[in-house]
Design a protein around this motif. Sequence first.
Motif, PDB file in Angstrom:
ATOM      1  N   UNK A 344       0.854  -1.185   0.000  1.00  0.00           N
ATOM      2  CA  UNK A 344       0.000   0.000   0.000  1.00  0.00           C
ATOM      3  C   UNK A 344       0.885   1.228   0.000  1.00  0.00           C
ATOM      4  N   UNK A 345       0.333   2.346  -0.423  1.00  0.00           N
ATOM      5  CA  UNK A 345       1.085   3.592  -0.478  1.00  0.00           C
ATOM      6  C   UNK A 345       0.528   4.557   0.562  1.00  0.00           C
ATOM      7  N   UNK A 346       1.200   4.699   1.714  1.00  0.00           N
ATOM      8  CA  UNK A 346       0.708   5.621   2.739  1.00  0.00           C
ATOM      9  C   UNK A 346       0.600   7.066   2.240  1.00  0.00           C
ATOM     10  N   UNK A 421       6.819   0.339   4.390  1.00  0.00           N
ATOM     11  CA  UNK A 421       8.061   0.200   5.162  1.00  0.00           C
ATOM     12  C   UNK A 421       8.497   1.503   5.828  1.00  0.00           C
ATOM     13  N   UNK A 422       8.418   2.613   5.118  1.00  0.00           N
ATOM     14  CA  UNK A 422       8.832   3.892   5.723  1.00  0.00           C
ATOM     15  C   UNK A 422       7.968   4.231   6.925  1.00  0.00           C
ATOM     16  N   UNK A 423       6.672   3.983   6.791  1.00  0.00           N
ATOM     17  CA  UNK A 423       5.770   4.228   7.923  1.00  0.00           C
ATOM     18  C   UNK A 423       6.142   3.341   9.103  1.00  0.00           C
ATOM     19  N   UNK A 442      -2.983   6.829  18.031  1.00  0.00           N
ATOM     20  CA  UNK A 442      -1.588   7.247  17.888  1.00  0.00           C
ATOM     21  C   UNK A 442      -1.276   7.764  16.484  1.00  0.00           C
ATOM     22  N   UNK A 443      -1.643   7.017  15.454  1.00  0.00           N
ATOM     23  CA  UNK A 443      -1.303   7.443  14.088  1.00  0.00           C
ATOM     24  C   UNK A 443      -2.049   8.716  13.695  1.00  0.00           C
ATOM     25  N   UNK A 444      -3.381   8.809  13.891  1.00  0.00           N
ATOM     26  CA  UNK A 444      -4.049  10.076  13.546  1.00  0.00           C
ATOM     27  C   UNK A 444      -3.499  11.272  14.313  1.00  0.00           C
ATOM     28  N   UNK A 445      -3.076  11.062  15.556  1.00  0.00           N
ATOM     29  CA  UNK A 445      -2.593  12.171  16.381  1.00  0.00           C
ATOM     30  C   UNK A 445      -1.181  12.593  16.015  1.00  0.00           C
ATOM     31  N   UNK A 446      -0.288  11.644  15.852  1.00  0.00           N
ATOM     32  CA  UNK A 446       1.129  11.969  15.701  1.00  0.00           C
ATOM     33  C   UNK A 446       1.654  11.854  14.274  1.00  0.00           C
ATOM     34  N   UNK A 450       3.133  13.627   9.038  1.00  0.00           N
ATOM     35  CA  UNK A 450       4.487  13.066   9.083  1.00  0.00           C
ATOM     36  C   UNK A 450       5.037  12.910   7.666  1.00  0.00           C
ATOM     37  N   UNK A 451       6.331  13.167   7.462  1.00  0.00           N
ATOM     38  CA  UNK A 451       6.919  13.038   6.117  1.00  0.00           C
ATOM     39  C   UNK A 451       6.710  11.673   5.479  1.00  0.00           C
TER      40      UNK A 451
END
Length: 653
Positions: A344-346, A421-423, A442-446, A450-451
Amino acid sequence: MPGFSKILIANRGEIACRIQRTAQALGYRTVAVFSDADADALHVHMADEAVNIGPAPVQQSYLNIPAIIDAARRTGADAIHPGYGFLSENTGFALACQQANITFIGPSPEAIELMGSKRLSKLAMLDAGVPCIQGYQGAEQDDATLSREAARIGYPLMIKASAGGGGRGMRLVHDASDLLEQLRTARSEALNGFGSDELILEQALIDPRHVEVQVFGDQHGNLIYLGERDCSIQRRHQKIIEEAPCPVMTADLRQAMGEAALKAGRAVNYVGAGTVEFLLDARGQFYFLEMNTRLQVEHPVTELITGLDLVAWQLHVAEGQPLPLRQEQVQLNGHAMEVRLYAEDPAQGFLPQTGRIDAWEPALHSGVRIDHGLIEGQHVSPFYDPMLGKLIAHGATREEARRKLLRAVQDSVLLGMQSNQRLLASLLQHPQFISAEFSTGFIPTHFADHPCLNPHIPSAEELAIAAALLYHAGAKQHPAPLAGWRNNASVPLHYRLGVEDKDWTVGLKAVAEEPYRLEVGERTLALKIIACDGRQATLEIDGLRQRHAYRLEGQHVWLFTRPGSLRLEDRTQLPVSSQASVSSGTLKAPMDGAIVDVLVSEGSAVSKGQLLVVLEAMKMEHPLKSGIDGVLKRLQVRVGDQVKNRQILLEVE
């Protein structure tokens, strides 16, 4: 005591491979089933025998109960392991196995049926005294009833498919004005994914932890729990990092949650491997979420801290053997952590990816386990879940496990498609994850900005490496004395390298017996190719030696950039074209998939942001909206069409 000798695995991918490894190690023969899309998959190659059970769509293959039972009959398989997903929690499948005199490696059909319904299981848990979240789990399913119950519960609330899991058919609703649209989408996903559009409503707990307890029962009335797992790091209600034990667990809380899980199991006379999932709030209060009557994706972390093989336990229990341990004998040692590797492509909203795997080199360091079902050259299709595999690490402490897992994520080479992988690496390195201060939010908040959730901009070094590899490949095709020959060697070659709609210029100057001189923007780099074999390149850049995996395909370079992959196109010989407008009226398919809804017709007026088409791929629905205001000029698809990535669906003028 019933026994069996040949096991058919009614699944695919990494879990089919994982089950086969244990089954074969214990001396059982194995049978794989596969669809047309999986004819050359790893689980097929591993099996003693394999049977094609139909075309790629799951309804015609992996959900085709008669075809699977017939495959068992034809091969003489006297047991079936369902894995997870697909038919693993299908009452009809368990009954079909019984009727065919085949051992179903799982719980009873009655337990599957009850716990497979979020509505019925919640009613049963309330009766059993298991703490539950306030909500609506009634039989009336019309919009008016659900709207009235939603108002009673209050917002925010969760809509959940009663038969669902994996984040499908699940929606968080913050406002009553959004309820009806979200009910429609949840029903549609639930019906397509699970064959039932029954829903429940629950009060939404804000930022709890997701903690689950592994239970195991045998046919002699024994039921124990094997510790817990924290699965709070999720995106769109889908777990992506799991660990055991839970970082905030205390002995008293573990015992309380374990005993509540046993209450749930005893309510259905549970036999086999099961998981009771809870939400844990900041006050230490926990609430029943659901029970999964199967092996979980994240079972390896429990195996690593207990030293047990849960698939082996499943096989022994299915043969009628008692559990090998009593509750007081269960020991938890060290810490284990797992990440899920997804195609998948974040940077595109976690859009699933399809395509060919050009390179797969898992990094099997000490203390690292990698469960996958991948072979280089195989095609990742749009028909199945986008999870490619799992990377798991064990350490004496949580920090040691995290550090080992991070290295494995950074070093595992995957080329040919974008992945997460980067995520994963960014999550594992985040200060609050390191300190175990996280929740399901955690993910929606921080990570909202994110790059790693934005398109990767290649560095000067990456562009220089790509240009050098392209030049080197061209020089090998045209060997000396004409390789790279020019009548003015002091003027560099210029490469134009592109990603999506962006281009970068790289100047390359090659002088015999000297490192290449590469100019990227304001930087000048000296690059020497020490070794290069089409798979790995050993380079020296400004005196620093590096090794990179890569693949060249025509005008494309796939480069592994630790972590993650980068695909660059050599556009040097292509004419420079103006970039397409972001507000283009041409709507293209973002991936391979099936059209499940068309909400407009030719000649109708549309507005920017209006929902036009719904595409289903990899078990999820993807709404496709208009980029501009205008009139629908041309509609080129209808409901039921299978479409390819980048295929034009419609045009707005």
